[in-house]
Scaffold this motif. Structure first.
Motif, short mmCIF file in Angstrom:
data_model
loop_
_atom_site.label_atom_id
_atom_site.label_comp_id
_atom_site.label_asym_id
_atom_site.label_seq_id
_atom_site.Cartn_x
_atom_site.Cartn_y
_atom_site.Cartn_z
N ARG A 27 0.98 -1.36 -0.03
CA ARG A 27 0.04 0.03 0.01
C ARG A 27 0.91 1.19 0.05
N PHE A 28 0.55 2.14 -0.98
CA PHE A 28 1.34 3.57 -1.11
C PHE A 28 0.59 4.44 -2.05
N GLN A 70 20.12 -11.13 2.44
CA GLN A 70 20.56 -9.72 3.18
C GLN A 70 20.10 -8.78 2.04
N ARG A 71 20.39 -8.88 0.94
CA ARG A 71 19.82 -8.00 -0.12
C ARG A 71 18.66 -7.78 -0.24
N PHE A 72 18.00 -8.65 -0.16
CA PHE A 72 16.46 -8.73 -0.44
C PHE A 72 15.98 -8.16 0.94
N SER A 73 16.29 -8.24 1.94
CA SER A 73 15.78 -7.66 3.33
C SER A 73 16.11 -6.20 3.41
N TRP A 74 17.41 -5.66 2.85
CA TRP A 74 17.77 -4.43 2.76
C TRP A 74 16.87 -3.89 1.82
N TRP A 75 16.68 -4.29 0.53
CA TRP A 75 15.86 -3.75 -0.56
C TRP A 75 14.28 -3.53 0.01
N MET A 76 13.92 -4.45 0.52
CA MET A 76 12.44 -4.44 1.02
C MET A 76 12.55 -3.15 2.25
N THR A 77 13.45 -3.20 3.05
CA THR A 77 13.67 -2.13 4.05
C THR A 77 13.47 -0.55 3.39
N SER A 78 14.55 -0.52 2.39
CA SER A 78 14.81 0.72 2.00
C SER A 78 13.52 1.22 1.06
N MET A 79 12.94 0.22 0.53
CA MET A 79 11.81 0.64 -0.38
C MET A 79 10.66 1.26 0.48
N LEU A 80 10.41 0.69 1.69
CA LEU A 80 9.18 0.84 2.29
C LEU A 80 9.15 1.92 3.58
N HIS A 81 10.28 1.91 4.23
CA HIS A 81 10.53 2.86 5.38
C HIS A 81 10.79 4.31 4.97
N ASP A 114 14.98 11.32 -2.73
CA ASP A 114 14.86 9.92 -2.11
C ASP A 114 13.25 9.52 -2.09
N GLN A 115 12.59 10.03 -1.47
CA GLN A 115 11.29 9.75 -1.25
C GLN A 115 10.38 9.43 -2.72
N ARG A 116 10.65 10.24 -3.66
CA ARG A 116 10.16 10.18 -4.83
C ARG A 116 10.60 9.01 -5.63
N VAL A 117 11.94 8.57 -5.31
CA VAL A 117 12.54 7.37 -5.92
C VAL A 117 11.89 6.32 -5.26
N GLN A 118 11.68 6.06 -3.91
CA GLN A 118 11.05 5.02 -3.22
C GLN A 118 9.67 4.67 -4.01
N LEU A 119 9.02 6.02 -4.12
CA LEU A 119 7.68 5.69 -4.75
C LEU A 119 7.71 5.12 -6.26
N ALA A 120 8.74 5.60 -6.80
CA ALA A 120 8.87 5.19 -8.38
C ALA A 120 9.40 3.71 -8.26
N GLU A 121 9.97 3.05 -7.35
CA GLU A 121 10.52 1.87 -7.17
C GLU A 121 9.20 0.90 -6.76
N LEU A 122 8.10 1.30 -5.91
CA LEU A 122 7.09 0.79 -5.81
C LEU A 122 6.19 0.67 -6.79
N GLU A 123 6.12 1.69 -7.43
CA GLU A 123 5.45 1.80 -8.94
C GLU A 123 5.85 0.70 -9.85
N TYR A 124 7.12 0.49 -9.94
CA TYR A 124 7.78 -0.46 -10.90
C TYR A 124 7.58 -1.67 -10.68
#
Length: 391
Positions: free
Chosen positions: A78-79, A340-351, A360-370
């Motif tokens: 959800r975002f 570790q890579r997967f957990s770091w990626w999920m953490t970086s994308m969602l927090h 950086d927050q806009r990049v997060q949303l772009a990653e979630l959109e992708y």
């Protein structure tokens, strides 16, 4: 005392190792600093990969999990006020099972005791000796008596704060560590789940996670400061934040409330130590690695370690083959670093990272959109989450 494998720690790693060794005809003794009640009630992870479920079933300790575990075929992201489902079954053909770590521990303890296994709860003053020799020893105090356990091998399954890893001489290990600038405030609520699958929410106020433990108990998390005092969070404040971050009201969805049974703060860190062996002592689970819980990999990585270690010890005792023992660390670390890579990626994308700016927050949303618009990206998330990589 004498046994073949001395195991320090009665968490899921140590207990599962003892059980698998027993099935191979290999003796073990498990030493645990805490009481049986403590380890059976300690609330930890609850999402089991397909490979973990398969191993527990193959080992004959999955009957209650099959009856009571909640099988999930996807998660929801959800975002930006919208909901997006990642369909694990469609993307991988598999799912995950929600079944608390403490329930796995209960099942393993019951089975080990039924099989005549030796578990020493409330073992004090535990120390490991002579691990670089062919006859390592574990000293401990139990029921008021100082004792010594002679063994062929030692398994350090005693967690991040245990005694096994710190007993290795300085300079023998290389550690990799990252501490995140936030934590999770976790609650258990006596409330029926509001839906059948987990929700991961990216929100301007911070991350939130909706999960469950049973048809009557909900497990929820809120991103907070690492030094947060749970006492500062009233029940009203917690529910208000959860309603806001989880998008209460979206698509008619409503979060069920209920009495809060438990509150705790979980720090977020990534940690790996290399190698996972010193002499005849092998580290497994949290004693060797920690992942942020966003990717639901902590207990699953411990189980994966034990799968490799049990097979290596069986090869040694059955055929005199040391190849599995010699390759244990490298084999486990390949999977550990992928997770570790997967957990770091999920953490970086969602927090929410307070030290990051709007870019950086806009990049997060772009990653979630992708991730939610590309089948290839969704499949990558799903494959890592259900844990199909067993090599």
């Amino acid at each position: 005392m004498r046994t073949q494998v001395g195991i320090v720690g009665a968490g899921p790693a140590g207990l599962l190792l003892s059980h698998l060794l027993h099935r191979c005809g290999i003796s073990s003794v498990v030493l645990e600093a805490r009481s049986r009640r403590y380890v059976e009630e300690r609330i930890r992870a609850g999402v089991l990969e397909q490979g973990t479920v398969d191993l527990l079933n193959e080992a004959g300790v999955g009957a209650r999990m099959q009856r009571e575990g909640l099988v999930h075929h996807g998660i929801e992201l959800r975002f930006s006020g919208r909901n997006h489902r990642i369909d694990f079954a469609d993307l991988t053909g598999h799912g995950v099972t929600v079944y608390g770590q403490h329930e796995v521990v209960k099942d393993l303890i019951a089975q080990r005791l039924a099989d005549g296994g030796d578990i020493r709860f409330e073992a004090e003053e535990v120390s490991v000796q002579d691990v670089e020799t062919a006859r390592p020893r574990i000293r401990f105090r139990h029921a008021g008596r100082s004792q010594e356990l002679d063994c062929d091998f030692i398994a350090g399954c005693d967690g991040f704060h245990g005694i096994c890893r710190p007993s290795i001489p300085a300079g023998q290990l290389t550690t990799y560590d990252r501490v995140y600038p936030f934590a999770w405030l976790g609650i258990l609520a006596q409330a029926a789940p509001s839906q059948d699958e987990l929700i991961y929410a990216n929100h301007p106020d911070g991350f939130a996670l909706y999960s469950m433990r049973s048809p009557e108990i909900t497990r929820l998390y809120l991103q907070c400061r690492p030094d947060e005092d749970p006492a500062d969070w009233s029940d009203d404040r917690i529910w208000s934040a959860l309603h806001a971050r989880l998008g209460d009201g979206a698509d008619g969805w409503r979060l069920n409330e209920g009495p809060i049974l438990q509150k705790s703060v979980t720090p977020m860190r990534s940690f790996v130590t290399e190698p996972m062996r010193h002499g005849r002592m092998f580290l497994a689970g949290d004693a060797a690695h920690i992942v942020p819980p966003t990717g639901a990999k902590g207990m699953n990585l411990a189980v994966a370690d034990i799968r490799v270690l049990a097979a290596a010890l069986d090869g040694f005792y059955r055929r005199g083959d040391e190849a599995g023992l010699d390759g244990y660390s490298a084999t486990c670390l390949r999977r550990i670093w992928r997770m570790q890579r997967f957990s770091w990626w999920m953490t970086s994308m969602l927090h929410r990272f307070d030290d990051k700016g709007d870019f950086d927050q806009r990049v997060q949303l772009a990653e979630l959109e992708y991730v939610t618009s590309s089948r290839a990206a969704s499949e990558s998330l799903a494959e890592n989450y259900v844990g199909l990589m067993r090599r």
